[in-house]
Enzyme design. Structure first.
Site, mmCIF file in Angstrom:
data_model
loop_
_atom_site.group_PDB
_atom_site.id
_atom_site.type_symbol
_atom_site.label_atom_id
_atom_site.label_comp_id
_atom_site.label_asym_id
_atom_site.label_seq_id
_atom_site.Cartn_x
_atom_site.Cartn_y
_atom_site.Cartn_z
ATOM 1 N N LYS A 14 -0.048 4.874 -23.555
ATOM 2 C CA LYS A 14 -0.178 4.318 -24.904
ATOM 3 C C LYS A 14 -0.016 5.404 -25.964
ATOM 4 O O LYS A 14 0.744 5.250 -26.934
ATOM 5 C CB LYS A 14 -1.540 3.624 -25.048
ATOM 6 C CG LYS A 14 -1.738 2.453 -24.099
ATOM 7 C CD LYS A 14 -3.053 1.762 -24.319
ATOM 8 C CE LYS A 14 -4.237 2.638 -23.975
ATOM 9 N NZ LYS A 14 -4.289 2.970 -22.530
ATOM 10 N N PRO A 38 -4.633 -0.152 -19.358
ATOM 11 C CA PRO A 38 -5.584 0.759 -18.700
ATOM 12 C C PRO A 38 -5.340 2.207 -19.124
ATOM 13 O O PRO A 38 -4.269 2.557 -19.642
ATOM 14 C CB PRO A 38 -5.285 0.564 -17.209
ATOM 15 C CG PRO A 38 -4.517 -0.714 -17.119
ATOM 16 C CD PRO A 38 -3.766 -0.845 -18.402
ATOM 17 N N GLU A 59 -11.112 5.589 12.747
ATOM 18 C CA GLU A 59 -9.809 5.507 12.082
ATOM 19 C C GLU A 59 -8.763 4.844 12.966
ATOM 20 O O GLU A 59 -7.858 4.158 12.466
ATOM 21 C CB GLU A 59 -9.344 6.914 11.673
ATOM 22 C CG GLU A 59 -10.282 7.634 10.713
ATOM 23 C CD GLU A 59 -10.568 6.837 9.459
ATOM 24 O OE1 GLU A 59 -9.673 6.098 8.994
ATOM 25 O OE2 GLU A 59 -11.688 6.939 8.934
#
Length: 623
Positions: free
Chosen positions: A211, A206, A428
């Site tokens: 990389k 991803p 919440e």
């Protein structure tokens, strides 16, 4: 640079022309000022103002030198040499001391004069103009053809280099790439045993997992020429340009081998041939064909290692992925808990950190984040600490930076009315209670009703450990927790009082239920026979197709199972909030008063929950 050169050329031409005009005008002016009429000259001779006279035959041109002047003055004579001789004899007879000389003029004098003052400057200007325009045309031609050359860049020796010590959280990938570096350094050790270095290394994973950073580390460790280019630099609208750039790239690499070529975003050029989406034209396919030939074609290509990175290996051409081209595929995935700790330690050791900062807690709070996200979190915390003039980065700075990166910036400008604020608090609180009183859901770390990003509030869980597989009970606990907000609204305000705040919760619950039925095989009615079956448009490399490999009857069964799962989770959320109705009101009042609560405060207000066994979970926010 070209503008400066053009300005310099035109400035030189201007100076040459100005100098020539000035010289000619000066000569003409001096000639006009020094000319004497014949009658004036005779009078001057009679008065003793002339010291010498020079007469040039046969044109009878006179030049007279006057007393006190160095330069001779031209005299407009009568044109008859006999008249001049008699007049000069008569004048010199009266006054002695005048020297009269007769000379034959040089036939080249006038020509040299014209050449020096007229022809030479104009010739120089013309030659310079011709040279300038020829170079301009040549540069234009070179520029017009330069688009066929490769845009590869070579990493210079003076540039700051990364090493494997600068990369953390991807130990397996580092080990595989270390073999490449060791082969480049000690090639004889491998060749003695008949081993050959892989021709291609494909980094897959991803975005933000490191990389490109790994490629830079290989460049710093290997000590060989390193060429880097983006996959999009090969693609052009002109047919044949991409293939020409590939040939030029490998020609440069062959001249510097052993070396490494790094192609970033390989999917931009290496997409599967014959694809009908995105323009399957000849140019891109010719570029892929040339890349295939250069990597492993008829001619050997020893000493050149091609590294590439991509986020989408599924759409690459199969010929690129076969052995002999990209032999080694290195998966660079999101780091696990240990990897995140290593990455955070790497970033924290170069910054002043306060004693209350816990790297283990930060690692658990950042589950699922990539190395790029972690760097952004650390950098954001540094900015927050510097903004408040702190000498060290504290835990509260990291807490805020995590929320900024994952949820967005706190929006204090969004002022809610008291009724809306209370509704958000109930919503919440419903999420928090449904998560707190489920043993398969991770511990709740934070609850807030402060708007952040697009959310009006959110609940953040923190898993105790990293896990890579999840049970059906854990996934159901996520669905129950996500539906807790809508159930709380219905419990407090009735069916007509529910709001649009649960939109994202309902979307996520439906997606998760569909995955459990169609992909995970977690439905009793459908069973594992549909495991792996996805429904919806997907890109298969060749075309955009509708991947629906089941009948209408099965689709009806799948819809019923999704509805059943959602209904069961909804009923479980109702049961939890009905049992803990008093705690719902207490937690809501606490949120209205403090706006933000942590896990310890939650347990203090509503009491301890069951012992936690689940370790999965994500922050559920309200839109």
């Amino acid at each position: 640079m070209n503008l400066r050169r053009d300005l310099a050329v035109w400035l030189v031409l201007f100076l040459i022309v100005a100098f020539a005009l000035h010289t000619v005008q000066g000569a003409n002016r001096r000639r006009a000022e020094g000319t004497r009429e014949w009658s004036e000259f005779i009078a001057d001779v009679g008065q003793g103002k002339v010291t010498s006279v020079k007469v040039f035959r046969p044109g009878a041109t006179l030049w007279a030198t006057y007393t006190g002047k160095d330069a001779p003055i031209r005299v407009k004579g009568p044109g008859d040499i006999n008249v001049i001789d008699r007049s000069l004899k008569d004048a010199t007879a009266k006054l002695s001391g005048i020297q009269v000389q007769y000379a034959e003029p040089s036939p080249w004098g006038e020509f040299l004069k014209v050449l020096l003052f007229y022809i030479a400057p104009l010739t120089i200007v013309a030659v310079l103009l011709v040279i300038y325009f020829m170079r301009s045309v040549s540069a234009s031609n070179n520029q017009a053809m330069s688009f066929r050359n490769s845009r590869v860049k070579r990493m210079a020796d003076h540039m700051p280099r990364k090493t494997f010590d600068d990369v953390a959280g991807v130990d397996e990938a580092k080990e595989e790439l270390a073999e490449i570096v060791d082969f480049l350094r000690n090639a004889d050790k491998y060749r003695k045993l008949g081993a050959e270095i892989p021709k291609g290394v494909l980094l897959m994973g991803p975005p933000g997992c490191g990389k490109t950073l790994l490629a830079r580390a290989v460049a710093g460790e290997a000590g060989v020429p390193f060429f880097h280019i983006s996959g999009s630099d090969f693609v052009e609208m002109f047919v044949g340009v991409g293939a020409s750039r590939v040939r030029d790239l490998f020609d440069q690499a062959k001249a510097n081998r052993p070396c490494i070529i790094f192609v970033d975003e390989l999917d931009a050029v290496g997409r599967q041939r014959g694809a009908g989406l995105g323009g399957g034209h000849d140019e891109r396919e010719q570029t892929v064909n040339q890349l295939l030939v250069e990597m492993d074609g008829f001619e050997p290509n020893n000493g050149i290692i091609v590294m590439a990175a991509t986020n989408r290996p599924d759409i690459l051409d199969p010929a690129l992925l076969r052995p002999g081209r990209f032999d080694r595929r290195v998966v660079v995935d999101a780091p696990d808990l240990r990897g995140r700790k290593e990455i955070l330690d790497l970033y924290l050791k170069v910054r002043p950190i306060a004693d209350d900062v816990d790297a283990d807690l930060l690692g658990r709070q950042t589950a699922g984040l990539t190395g790029a996200d972690l760097y952004s979190i650390v950098n954001e915390a540094s900015i927050l600490a510097a903004r408040t003039s702190k000498s060290k980065i504290e835990a509260e700075d990291f807490e805020e930076s995590i929320q900024r990166v994952t949820m967005g910036r706190e929006r204090r400008s969004r002022v809610l009315s008291p009724d809306e604020r209370r509704a958000v608090a109930f919503h919440e609180s419903g999420h928090a209670l449904c998560g707190h009183f489920q043993e398969d859901y991770p511990a709740v770390h934070k609850i807030t009703i402060l708007p952040r990003g697009t959310a009006l509030g959110y609940v953040m869980p923190v898993p105790d450990e990293e896990r890579f597989r999840h049970t059906r009970a854990e996934l159901r606990s996520i669905m129950v927790m996500a539906l807790g907000g809508r159930v709380a609204e219905e419990v407090i305000y009735g069916p007509d009082g529910i709001s649009t705040g649960a939109q994202s919760d309902l979307e996520r619950v439906t997606e998760l239920a569909r995955a459990m039925v169609c992909e995970y095989g977690m439905s009793e009615e459908v069973g594992p026979r549909t495991m792996g079956r996805k429904h919806g448009p997907v890109f298969l490399g060749r075309d955009l197709v509708e991947d629906r490999n089941y009948s209408e009857e099965m689709a009806h069964v799948i819809d019923k199972e999704i509805r059943r799962m959602v209904d069961e989770c909804y009923e479980q959320a109702q049961a939890i909030l009905s049992e803990h109705g008093e705690q719902l009101h207490l937690l809501t009042e606490a949120l209205l008063e403090r706006e933000t609560l942590d896990g310890a405060e939650l347990a203090e207000i509503v009491g301890p929950g069951p012992e936690k066994t689940g370790t999965t979970g994500e922050a559920m926010s309200e839109d």
